[in-house]
Design a protein around this motif. Structure first.
Motif, PDB file in Angstrom:
ATOM      1  N   ILE A  11       0.839  -1.207   0.000  1.00 52.45           N
ATOM      2  CA  ILE A  11       0.000   0.000   0.000  1.00 52.45           C
ATOM      3  C   ILE A  11       0.868   1.249   0.000  1.00 52.45           C
ATOM      4  N   ARG A  12       1.943   1.210   0.765  1.00 50.38           N
ATOM      5  CA  ARG A  12       2.870   2.341   0.803  1.00 50.38           C
ATOM      6  C   ARG A  12       3.461   2.600  -0.580  1.00 50.38           C
ATOM      7  N   SER A  13       3.825   1.540  -1.278  1.00 54.59           N
ATOM      8  CA  SER A  13       4.420   1.721  -2.601  1.00 54.59           C
ATOM      9  C   SER A  13       3.406   2.248  -3.614  1.00 54.59           C
ATOM     10  N   VAL A  14       2.131   1.887  -3.462  1.00 52.84           N
ATOM     11  CA  VAL A  14       1.103   2.418  -4.362  1.00 52.84           C
ATOM     12  C   VAL A  14       1.000   3.932  -4.205  1.00 52.84           C
ATOM     13  N   PHE A  15       0.943   4.411  -2.962  1.00 53.96           N
ATOM     14  CA  PHE A  15       0.805   5.849  -2.736  1.00 53.96           C
ATOM     15  C   PHE A  15       2.089   6.603  -3.072  1.00 53.96           C
ATOM     16  N   LEU A  16       3.250   5.999  -2.830  1.00 57.53           N
ATOM     17  CA  LEU A  16       4.496   6.669  -3.208  1.00 57.53           C
ATOM     18  C   LEU A  16       4.649   6.745  -4.718  1.00 57.53           C
ATOM     19  N   THR A  17       4.208   5.699  -5.425  1.00 54.92           N
ATOM     20  CA  THR A  17       4.251   5.725  -6.882  1.00 54.92           C
ATOM     21  C   THR A  17       3.345   6.827  -7.413  1.00 54.92           C
ATOM     22  N   GLU A  18       2.173   6.954  -6.811  1.00 48.29           N
ATOM     23  CA  GLU A  18       1.261   8.026  -7.213  1.00 48.29           C
ATOM     24  C   GLU A  18       1.889   9.397  -6.958  1.00 48.29           C
ATOM     25  N   ALA A  19       2.554   9.561  -5.827  1.00 39.99           N
ATOM     26  CA  ALA A  19       3.199  10.835  -5.509  1.00 39.99           C
ATOM     27  C   ALA A  19       4.302  11.157  -6.510  1.00 39.99           C
ATOM     28  N   VAL A  20       5.090  10.152  -6.873  1.00 41.49           N
ATOM     29  CA  VAL A  20       6.173  10.362  -7.836  1.00 41.49           C
ATOM     30  C   VAL A  20       5.603  10.736  -9.199  1.00 41.49           C
ATOM     31  N   LEU A  21       4.571  10.034  -9.640  1.00 43.27           N
ATOM     32  CA  LEU A  21       3.979  10.338 -10.942  1.00 43.27           C
ATOM     33  C   LEU A  21       3.363  11.731 -10.978  1.00 43.27           C
ATOM     34  N   LEU A  22       2.667  12.107  -9.908  1.00 40.91           N
ATOM     35  CA  LEU A  22       2.070  13.441  -9.863  1.00 40.91           C
ATOM     36  C   LEU A  22       3.130  14.535  -9.847  1.00 40.91           C
ATOM     37  N   SER A  23       4.165  14.358  -9.053  1.00 37.56           N
ATOM     38  CA  SER A  23       5.195  15.393  -8.989  1.00 37.56           C
ATOM     39  C   SER A  23       6.001  15.452 -10.281  1.00 37.56           C
ATOM     40  N   PHE A  24       6.245  14.314 -10.916  1.00 32.24           N
ATOM     41  CA  PHE A  24       6.954  14.310 -12.193  1.00 32.24           C
ATOM     42  C   PHE A  24       6.121  14.999 -13.271  1.00 32.24           C
ATOM     43  N   THR A  25       4.819  14.706 -13.290  1.00 29.91           N
ATOM     44  CA  THR A  25       3.944  15.341 -14.265  1.00 29.91           C
ATOM     45  C   THR A  25       3.897  16.850 -14.043  1.00 29.91           C
ATOM     46  N   GLY A  26       3.797  17.259 -12.793  1.00 28.74           N
ATOM     47  CA  GLY A  26       3.798  18.691 -12.485  1.00 28.74           C
ATOM     48  C   GLY A  26       5.102  19.355 -12.881  1.00 28.74           C
ATOM     49  N   ALA A  27       6.221  18.675 -12.670  1.00 32.40           N
ATOM     50  CA  ALA A  27       7.522  19.227 -13.044  1.00 32.40           C
ATOM     51  C   ALA A  27       7.631  19.390 -14.553  1.00 32.40           C
ATOM     52  N   VAL A  28       7.168  18.401 -15.291  1.00 34.66           N
ATOM     53  CA  VAL A  28       7.253  18.472 -16.754  1.00 34.66           C
ATOM     54  C   VAL A  28       6.326  19.565 -17.292  1.00 34.66           C
ATOM     55  N   VAL A  29       5.109  19.655 -16.750  1.00 31.66           N
ATOM     56  CA  VAL A  29       4.181  20.697 -17.196  1.00 31.66           C
ATOM     57  C   VAL A  29       4.757  22.086 -16.886  1.00 31.66           C
ATOM     58  N   GLY A  30       5.341  22.249 -15.711  1.00 33.59           N
ATOM     59  CA  GLY A  30       5.975  23.520 -15.360  1.00 33.59           C
ATOM     60  C   GLY A  30       7.138  23.855 -16.276  1.00 33.59           C
ATOM     61  N   TYR A  31       7.918  22.853 -16.631  1.00 32.43           N
ATOM     62  CA  TYR A  31       9.053  23.050 -17.537  1.00 32.43           C
ATOM     63  C   TYR A  31       8.565  23.502 -18.913  1.00 32.43           C
ATOM     64  N   VAL A  32       7.542  22.828 -19.422  1.00 32.33           N
ATOM     65  CA  VAL A  32       7.008  23.173 -20.745  1.00 32.33           C
ATOM     66  C   VAL A  32       6.399  24.577 -20.732  1.00 32.33           C
ATOM     67  N   LEU A  33       5.652  24.908 -19.677  1.00 37.84           N
ATOM     68  CA  LEU A  33       5.090  26.261 -19.579  1.00 37.84           C
ATOM     69  C   LEU A  33       6.189  27.318 -19.486  1.00 37.84           C
ATOM     70  N   GLY A  34       7.255  27.002 -18.787  1.00 34.81           N
ATOM     71  CA  GLY A  34       8.387  27.922 -18.721  1.00 34.81           C
ATOM     72  C   GLY A  34       9.042  28.124 -20.071  1.00 34.81           C
ATOM     73  N   LEU A  35       9.193  27.052 -20.825  1.00 30.53           N
ATOM     74  CA  LEU A  35       9.762  27.175 -22.168  1.00 30.53           C
ATOM     75  C   LEU A  35       8.859  27.998 -23.078  1.00 30.53           C
ATOM     76  N   LEU A  36       7.550  27.764 -22.983  1.00 29.32           N
ATOM     77  CA  LEU A  36       6.613  28.533 -23.796  1.00 29.32           C
ATOM     78  C   LEU A  36       6.628  30.013 -23.410  1.00 29.32           C
ATOM     79  N   GLY A  37       6.701  30.291 -22.124  1.00 28.93           N
ATOM     80  CA  GLY A  37       6.777  31.678 -21.666  1.00 28.93           C
ATOM     81  C   GLY A  37       8.043  32.361 -22.153  1.00 28.93           C
ATOM     82  N   ALA A  38       9.165  31.659 -22.092  1.00 33.54           N
ATOM     83  CA  ALA A  38      10.423  32.231 -22.573  1.00 33.54           C
ATOM     84  C   ALA A  38      10.366  32.464 -24.081  1.00 33.54           C
ATOM     85  N   ALA A  39       9.734  31.538 -24.815  1.00 33.21           N
ATOM     86  CA  ALA A  39       9.606  31.715 -26.263  1.00 33.21           C
ATOM     87  C   ALA A  39       8.725  32.913 -26.595  1.00 33.21           C
TER      88      ALA A  39
END
Length: 105
Positions: free
Chosen positions: A25-53
């Motif tokens: 159960i711990r690994s299920v919730f940690l996997t979810e946390a990693v996926l959510l934070s990775f997705t947020g990081a990638v979306v933030g990176y892409v938005l930053g690139l678009l803003g700079a462009a």
């Protein structure tokens, strides 16, 4: 993640009643946390690139290129924060009593 654990107490209780281990159960919730934070990081990176462009298009003489260290620091901060704030709710979910978790609904 804390809200996710709170909202899914019945699911956690059912998993525990069916024999899921605390580490599972711990690994299920940690996997979810990693996926959510990775997705947020990638979306933030892409938005930053678009803003700079956009800034480079509006002001061609302005050098709007983020330094590599800042990009890596931002991605790392997003991932570490997501994982750190996912550990405590995952522990709490793994320690739940199945009967109490099922009766909360």
């Amino acid at each position: 993640m804390l809200v996710s654990v709170t909202q899914r107490t019945a699911e956690i209780g059912l998993l525990k009643a069916l024999g899921a281990t605390g580490s599972g159960i711990r690994s299920v919730f940690l996997t979810e946390a990693v996926l959510l934070s990775f997705t947020g990081a990638v979306v933030g990176y892409v938005l930053g690139l678009l803003g700079a462009a956009m800034i480079r298009q509006l002001y061609p003489t302005f050098p709007a290129y983020p330094p590599d260290w800042a990009v890596l620091a931002g991605l790392g901060t997003a991932l570490v924060t997501g994982i750190l704030f996912g550990v405590m709710p995952a522990r709490r979910a793994a320690q739940m009593d199945p009967v109490q978790a099922l009766s909360k609904r």
